[in-house]
Design an enzyme around this catalytic site. Structure first.
Site, PDB file in Angstrom:
ATOM      1  N   ASP A   1       0.825  -1.219   0.000  1.00 15.54           N
ATOM      2  CA  ASP A   1       0.000   0.000   0.000  1.00 15.54           C
ATOM      3  C   ASP A   1       0.858   1.267   0.000  1.00 15.54           C
ATOM      4  O   ASP A   1       2.082   1.201   0.164  1.00 15.54           O
ATOM      5  CB  ASP A   1      -0.953  -0.001   1.220  1.00 15.54           C
ATOM      6  CG  ASP A   1      -0.269  -0.462   2.501  1.00 15.54           C
ATOM      7  OD1 ASP A   1       0.980  -0.460   2.554  1.00 15.54           O
ATOM      8  OD2 ASP A   1      -0.972  -0.817   3.458  1.00 15.54           O
TER       9      ASP A   1
ATOM     10  N   ASP B   1      -6.760  -2.831  14.730  1.00 18.43           N
ATOM     11  CA  ASP B   1      -8.174  -3.100  14.426  1.00 18.43           C
ATOM     12  C   ASP B   1      -8.346  -4.312  13.504  1.00 18.43           C
ATOM     13  O   ASP B   1      -9.414  -4.526  12.950  1.00 18.43           O
ATOM     14  CB  ASP B   1      -8.846  -1.847  13.823  1.00 18.43           C
ATOM     15  CG  ASP B   1      -8.254  -1.444  12.459  1.00 18.43           C
ATOM     16  OD1 ASP B   1      -7.345  -2.142  11.951  1.00 18.43           O
ATOM     17  OD2 ASP B   1      -8.707  -0.434  11.898  1.00 18.43           O
TER      18      ASP B   1
ATOM     19  N   HIS C   1      -6.754  -4.957  10.653  1.00 19.03           N
ATOM     20  CA  HIS C   1      -6.600  -4.774   9.206  1.00 19.03           C
ATOM     21  C   HIS C   1      -5.329  -5.414   8.673  1.00 19.03           C
ATOM     22  O   HIS C   1      -4.349  -5.571   9.403  1.00 19.03           O
ATOM     23  CB  HIS C   1      -6.666  -3.285   8.819  1.00 19.03           C
ATOM     24  CG  HIS C   1      -5.492  -2.451   9.248  1.00 19.03           C
ATOM     25  ND1 HIS C   1      -5.616  -1.183   9.746  1.00 19.03           N
ATOM     26  CD2 HIS C   1      -4.150  -2.692   9.229  1.00 19.03           C
ATOM     27  CE1 HIS C   1      -4.419  -0.684  10.002  1.00 19.03           C
ATOM     28  NE2 HIS C   1      -3.516  -1.577   9.702  1.00 19.03           N
TER      29      HIS C   1
ATOM     30  N   GLU D   1      -9.507  -1.798   6.105  1.00 14.42           N
ATOM     31  CA  GLU D   1     -10.088  -1.513   7.413  1.00 14.42           C
ATOM     32  C   GLU D   1     -11.365  -2.331   7.647  1.00 14.42           C
ATOM     33  O   GLU D   1     -11.929  -2.883   6.690  1.00 14.42           O
ATOM     34  CB  GLU D   1     -10.411  -0.013   7.495  1.00 14.42           C
ATOM     35  CG  GLU D   1      -9.190   0.898   7.346  1.00 14.42           C
ATOM     36  CD  GLU D   1      -8.280   0.910   8.571  1.00 14.42           C
ATOM     37  OE1 GLU D   1      -8.176  -0.100   9.291  1.00 14.42           O
ATOM     38  OE2 GLU D   1      -7.652   1.970   8.799  1.00 14.42           O
TER      39      GLU D   1
HETATM   40  P1  PGA Z   1       2.715  -1.507  12.617  1.00 15.60           P
HETATM   41  O1  PGA Z   1       1.475  -1.487  11.601  1.00 15.60           O
HETATM   42  O2  PGA Z   1       3.660  -2.533  12.054  1.00 15.60           O
HETATM   43  O3  PGA Z   1       3.309  -0.134  12.566  1.00 15.60           O
HETATM   44  O4  PGA Z   1       2.178  -1.892  13.935  1.00 15.60           O
HETATM   45  C1  PGA Z   1       0.934  -2.698  11.191  1.00 15.60           C
HETATM   46  C2  PGA Z   1      -0.202  -2.462  10.232  1.00 15.60           C
HETATM   47  O5  PGA Z   1      -0.920  -1.463  10.361  1.00 15.60           O
HETATM   48  O6  PGA Z   1      -0.388  -3.317   9.347  1.00 15.60           O
END
Ligand code: PGA
Length: 259
Positions: free
Chosen positions: A67, A136, A138, A143
Site C-alpha cells: 500500500d 483493528d 486490518h 479496514e
Molecule cells: P505496525 O502497523 O507494524 O506499525 O504496527 C501494522 C499495520 O498497520 O499493518
C-alpha cells in the site's frame, strides 16, 4: 493457519526471515509482497544480514508492496516508497527497477490500481506475501467493513489507524497522516501462494485473537487468512496472549516447522 509463538520479537523476526531466505535460495527469481510499518523492520534487518553474509541474493527478486498513502510523493520521508528504500532496498542487493510501490500521486487511482494488479499477474503472482496486522485487525489498509474479496483500490483509514500511525510516524501529528491510501485488496492478498504475518506486543493481542479464533468477518479483515492454506503467523508471547489454544498452536508449529 500456523501460529508460531516466539519468546521475543527478535526470535520471531529471525524465524520469519528464515522462511523468506529459504524461498529466495530455492527460487532466486521469486516474487515477494512486502509490508511497511514498525513490525517488519527487524525482519528486514535480518534479511540484510543474510545478504551481507552472502547467504542469499535479491538480484533477481521482484517485489510489490501492499500500500501507499494517497497524496504523498515517493520522495516524502513518510511515504511507504521512502520507507522501503531506507529500511530494506538500500541494504540489500535488489535492483530498484524490480521493486514496486503504488504511486501515491497517481492522477487516476483506479487505473494505477488496475495496472498494479496486472503487473503482479504478469510476474506470475506473489510467491510470498509479508504482512503486519493493525490493532483493528486490518491487513494492508483494509479496514473493518472492507469486503474480504476486495481488489487493489483507493481506501480510507479509520481514526484508530490514523492514531496508531501518528504514534509511530509523522512525528506524532495526527493531522499529518493522510486519510486515504491505495491498497492491495484482501482478495488480492489472499491470492499469494504463501503468507507470512508478523504481530508483536500486547497492543496486537485482540487483533490476533480476532484473526485466528474469531469468525471470518469483514470486521477483522485479517480473518480472511483463515481460508488460506499456507498462512504463517509469527508472533511474540504478548501478541499471542489472548489465544485460547496457544499451547496447541505452539506444539503444532514446532512439529510442522521441524517437518
Ligand atoms: P505496525 O502497523 O507494524 O506499525 O504496527 C501494522 C499495520 O498497520 O499493518
Amino acid at each position: 493457519m500456523e501460529i508460531v509463538i516466539c519468546k521475543s520479537k527478535e526470535e520471531a523476526s529471525r524465524k520469519a526471515a528464515d522462511m523468506i531466505a529459504a524461498l529466495v535460495k530455492k527460487n532466486p527469481k521469486c516474487v515477494l509482497g512486502l509490508a511497511t510499518g514498525s513490525t517488519p523492520v527487524a525482519m528486514y534487518s535480518e534479511l540484510a544480514k543474510d545478504v551481507k553474509a552472502k547467504k542469499i541474493s535479491f538480484k533477481q527478486v521482484k517485489t510489490w508492496n501492499l500500500d501507499e498513502y494517497y497524496g504523498l510523493a515517493p520522495t516524502h520521508d513518510q511515504s511507504y516508497r521512502y520507507f522501503m528504500n531506507e529500511n530494506l532496498f538500500k541494504k540489500i542487493d535488489i535492483q530498484l527497477k524490480n521493486t514496486h510501490v503504488l504511486n501515491g500521486l497517481a492522477k487516476n487511482p483506479e487505473k494505477e490500481c488496475k495496472s498494479y494488479e496486472a503487473a503482479i499477474k504478469r510476474a506470475g503472482g506473489i510467491d510470498l506475501q509479508v504482512l503486519g496486522i493493525g490493532s483493528d485487525g486490518h491487513i494492508a489498509f483494509n479496514e473493518p467493513g472492507t469486503s474480504l474479496k476486495s481488489r487493489t483500490s483507493m481506501v480510507h483509514l479509520t481514526p484508530s489507524t490514523i492514531k496508531d500511525n501518528a504514534r509511530l510516524f509523522f512525528g506524532g501529528n495526527m493531522d499529518e497522516v493522510p486519510k486515504s491510501a491505495l491498497s492491495m485488496g484482501v482478495g488480492t492478498i489472499c491470492e499469494a501462494k504463501k503468507i507470512v504475518l508478523l504481530a508483536f506486543g500486547a497492543g496486537k493481542a485482540d487483533a490476533v485473537k480476532g484473526m485466528v479464533e474469531g469468525g471470518m468477518s469483514q470486521f477483522c479483515t485479517a480473518s480472511a487468512l483463515q481460508a488460506h492454506n499456507d498462512a504463517w503467523v509469527f508472533c511474540d508471547e504478548a501478541a499471542a496472549s489472548k489465544l485460547k489454544l496457544k499451547e496447541y498452536y505452539a506444539w503444532r508449529s514446532e512439529t510442522v516447522l521441524k517437518g
